[in-house]
Scaffold this motif. Structure first.
Motif, PDB file in Angstrom:
ATOM      1  N   ARG A 277      -6.856   9.450   1.212  1.00 42.55           N
ATOM      2  CA  ARG A 277      -6.205   9.376  -0.069  1.00 42.55           C
ATOM      3  C   ARG A 277      -4.878   9.899   0.139  1.00 42.55           C
ATOM      4  O   ARG A 277      -3.955   9.902  -0.428  1.00 42.55           O
ATOM      5  CB  ARG A 277      -6.943  10.356  -1.160  1.00 42.55           C
ATOM      6  N   GLY A 278      -5.024  10.955   1.212  1.00 42.60           N
ATOM      7  CA  GLY A 278      -3.410  11.702   1.612  1.00 42.60           C
ATOM      8  C   GLY A 278      -2.476  10.686   2.248  1.00 42.60           C
ATOM      9  O   GLY A 278      -1.256  11.128   2.272  1.00 42.60           O
ATOM     10  N   LEU A 279      -2.933   9.527   2.441  1.00 46.19           N
ATOM     11  CA  LEU A 279      -1.908   8.504   3.150  1.00 46.19           C
ATOM     12  C   LEU A 279      -1.283   7.905   1.855  1.00 46.19           C
ATOM     13  O   LEU A 279      -0.162   6.877   2.089  1.00 46.19           O
ATOM     14  CB  LEU A 279      -2.436   7.408   3.819  1.00 46.19           C
ATOM     15  N   SER A 280      -1.607   7.899   0.652  1.00 45.65           N
ATOM     16  CA  SER A 280      -1.076   7.212  -0.474  1.00 45.65           C
ATOM     17  C   SER A 280       0.353   7.335  -0.619  1.00 45.65           C
ATOM     18  O   SER A 280       0.928   8.579  -0.689  1.00 45.65           O
ATOM     19  CB  SER A 280      -1.910   7.525  -1.588  1.00 45.65           C
ATOM     20  N   VAL A 281       0.944   6.230  -0.964  1.00 43.64           N
ATOM     21  CA  VAL A 281       2.503   6.492  -1.333  1.00 43.64           C
ATOM     22  C   VAL A 281       2.561   5.936  -2.804  1.00 43.64           C
ATOM     23  O   VAL A 281       1.829   5.046  -3.179  1.00 43.64           O
ATOM     24  CB  VAL A 281       3.397   5.699  -0.487  1.00 43.64           C
ATOM     25  N   LYS A 282       3.399   6.589  -3.464  1.00 42.05           N
ATOM     26  CA  LYS A 282       3.429   6.345  -4.943  1.00 42.05           C
ATOM     27  C   LYS A 282       4.854   5.584  -5.166  1.00 42.05           C
ATOM     28  O   LYS A 282       4.666   4.744  -6.248  1.00 42.05           O
ATOM     29  CB  LYS A 282       3.651   7.810  -5.798  1.00 42.05           C
ATOM     30  N   ASP A 283       6.022   5.823  -4.492  1.00 48.23           N
ATOM     31  CA  ASP A 283       7.097   5.307  -4.903  1.00 48.23           C
ATOM     32  C   ASP A 283       6.901   3.643  -4.781  1.00 48.23           C
ATOM     33  O   ASP A 283       7.128   3.411  -3.338  1.00 48.23           O
ATOM     34  CB  ASP A 283       8.349   5.901  -4.023  1.00 48.23           C
ATOM     35  N   PRO A 284       7.307   2.883  -5.739  1.00 47.93           N
ATOM     36  CA  PRO A 284       7.432   1.516  -5.546  1.00 47.93           C
ATOM     37  C   PRO A 284       8.414   0.884  -4.520  1.00 47.93           C
ATOM     38  O   PRO A 284       8.421  -0.225  -4.093  1.00 47.93           O
ATOM     39  CB  PRO A 284       7.438   0.735  -6.946  1.00 47.93           C
ATOM     40  N   ASN A 285       9.569   1.795  -4.256  1.00 51.61           N
ATOM     41  CA  ASN A 285      10.544   1.074  -3.673  1.00 51.61           C
ATOM     42  C   ASN A 285      10.152   0.850  -2.258  1.00 51.61           C
ATOM     43  O   ASN A 285      10.871   0.327  -1.310  1.00 51.61           O
ATOM     44  CB  ASN A 285      11.838   2.205  -3.434  1.00 51.61           C
ATOM     45  N   PHE A 286       8.949   1.581  -1.746  1.00 52.34           N
ATOM     46  CA  PHE A 286       8.520   1.482  -0.425  1.00 52.34           C
ATOM     47  C   PHE A 286       7.250   0.569  -0.407  1.00 52.34           C
ATOM     48  O   PHE A 286       6.692   0.158   0.607  1.00 52.34           O
ATOM     49  CB  PHE A 286       8.315   2.803   0.234  1.00 52.34           C
ATOM     50  N   LEU A 287       6.662   0.387  -1.481  1.00 53.96           N
ATOM     51  CA  LEU A 287       5.559  -0.695  -1.650  1.00 53.96           C
ATOM     52  C   LEU A 287       5.701  -2.033  -1.928  1.00 53.96           C
ATOM     53  O   LEU A 287       4.837  -2.939  -1.829  1.00 53.96           O
ATOM     54  CB  LEU A 287       4.468  -0.088  -2.396  1.00 53.96           C
ATOM     55  N   ASN A 288       6.740  -2.233  -2.656  1.00 56.66           N
ATOM     56  CA  ASN A 288       7.013  -3.518  -3.275  1.00 56.66           C
ATOM     57  C   ASN A 288       7.993  -4.390  -2.342  1.00 56.66           C
ATOM     58  O   ASN A 288       9.307  -3.859  -2.727  1.00 56.66           O
ATOM     59  CB  ASN A 288       7.602  -3.621  -4.765  1.00 56.66           C
TER      60      ASN A 288
END
Length: 295
Positions: A277-288
């Motif tokens: 869970r500590g690797l989770s990224v929230k910002d969609p600018n880096f996920l989409n």
């Protein structure tokens, strides 16, 4: 690795694609070898679309009579209102896909842009897909989504069979949202895409574009976690998504025989999701990837 859970993503067979892809689109001879290798290793599913360049034509030339479960898509609706002419385009597009692929039926047909279903006249898209299903041209009707809101809206309004959504070890949004459980309760088949985040997770750290510097610590920690588990980055990224019990298919994009050999030689190890869970990224600018700059 449970190869029967894997599906080959074929966008790179029709066009150059991906932040880590410095190769051109894959030629037909290599596609034949990739599919042959995959099939022998127990992979029996393909994911394609008419907007993936000439991917469907290439597949039609390369399938060699092998039995594959193929999922394809309808083109996005470019208008603000779903017109009668667009509804005709749906059937025309599917017939063209079947002809290009050299098959009589596809396992799944997805709405490529799920927001099209919520335009004026959008419900008619679903009814058109139901007609095609009743004609025996498709087995399952589905949608491709990006967000939790899209999933919930679709579930509230349409009785779908199949959904394709993004999940990877950095993009855990849909895991923690409870959406996967909701989908399974409705009996929806779940296909996970973007499991390597367009190859970003597999890139050497010194090759990662500066755009991703705000999440470089997450990527470094991911690589360190892989090392501590005696895994490659590929194995950890793949095992993470394969370990999500609600996921029925994991789509892996490949464009060389070496890629498919690396994937099928991965050793499967059950991953405890909460450990990462500590690797989770929230910002969609880096996920989409659709929000990323062009490289």
């Amino acid at each position: 690795m449970n190869n029967s859970k894997l599906s080959i993503g074929t966008v790179q067979f029709g066009m150059q694609y991906g932040v880590a892809n410095n190769l051109k689109k894959t030629d037909v001879r290599h596609v034949v070898k990739i599919l042959d290798t995959a099939h022998k290793e127990g992979i029996n599913a393909l994911d394609t679309a008419p907007i993936y360049g000439n991917s469907e034509v290439v597949l039609g030339e390369a399938l060699c009579g092998q039995n594959w479960n193929i999922t394809t898509k309808i083109p996005p609706c470019e208008e603000d209102v779903v017109s009668a002419s667009y509804l005709k385009t749906i059937k025309k597009s599917l017939c063209h896909s079947l002809l290009s692929l050299g098959v009589q039926i596809v396992d799944g047909l997805l709405v490529h842009n799920c927001d099209d279903l919520f335009k004026p006249g959008g419900r008619d898209i679903f009814f058109e897909l139901k007609k095609l299903q009743s004609l025996g041209l498709i087995k399952k009707i589905g949608v491709s989504v990006y967000t939790k809101d899209q999933i919930l809206r679709v579930l509230d309004n349409f009785d779908i069979d199949l959904i394709q959504l993004p999940i990877n070890i950095l993009d855990q949004r849909l895991i923690h949202s409870g959406c996967l459980e909701k989908l399974k309760k409705k009996g929806v088949e779940i296909h996970a895409r973007s499991v390597f985040l367009q190859g970003l997770l597999l890139m050497p750290l010194n090759m990662i574009p500066d755009y991703f510097s705000p999440i470089i610590k997450n990527i470094k920690n991911f690589n360190e976690d892989a090392n501590s588990l005696s895994m490659t980055a590929l194995e950890l990224a793949l095992n993470y998504v394969v370990s999500i019990h609600e996921v029925d298919r994991v789509i892996v994009g490949v464009n060389t025989v070496q890629h498919i050999e690396d994937i099928t030689s991965c050793k499967f190890k059950e991953i405890t999701l909460k450990d990462f869970r500590g690797l989770s990224v929230k910002d969609p600018n880096f996920l989409n990837p659709s929000l990323w700059p062009s490289w």
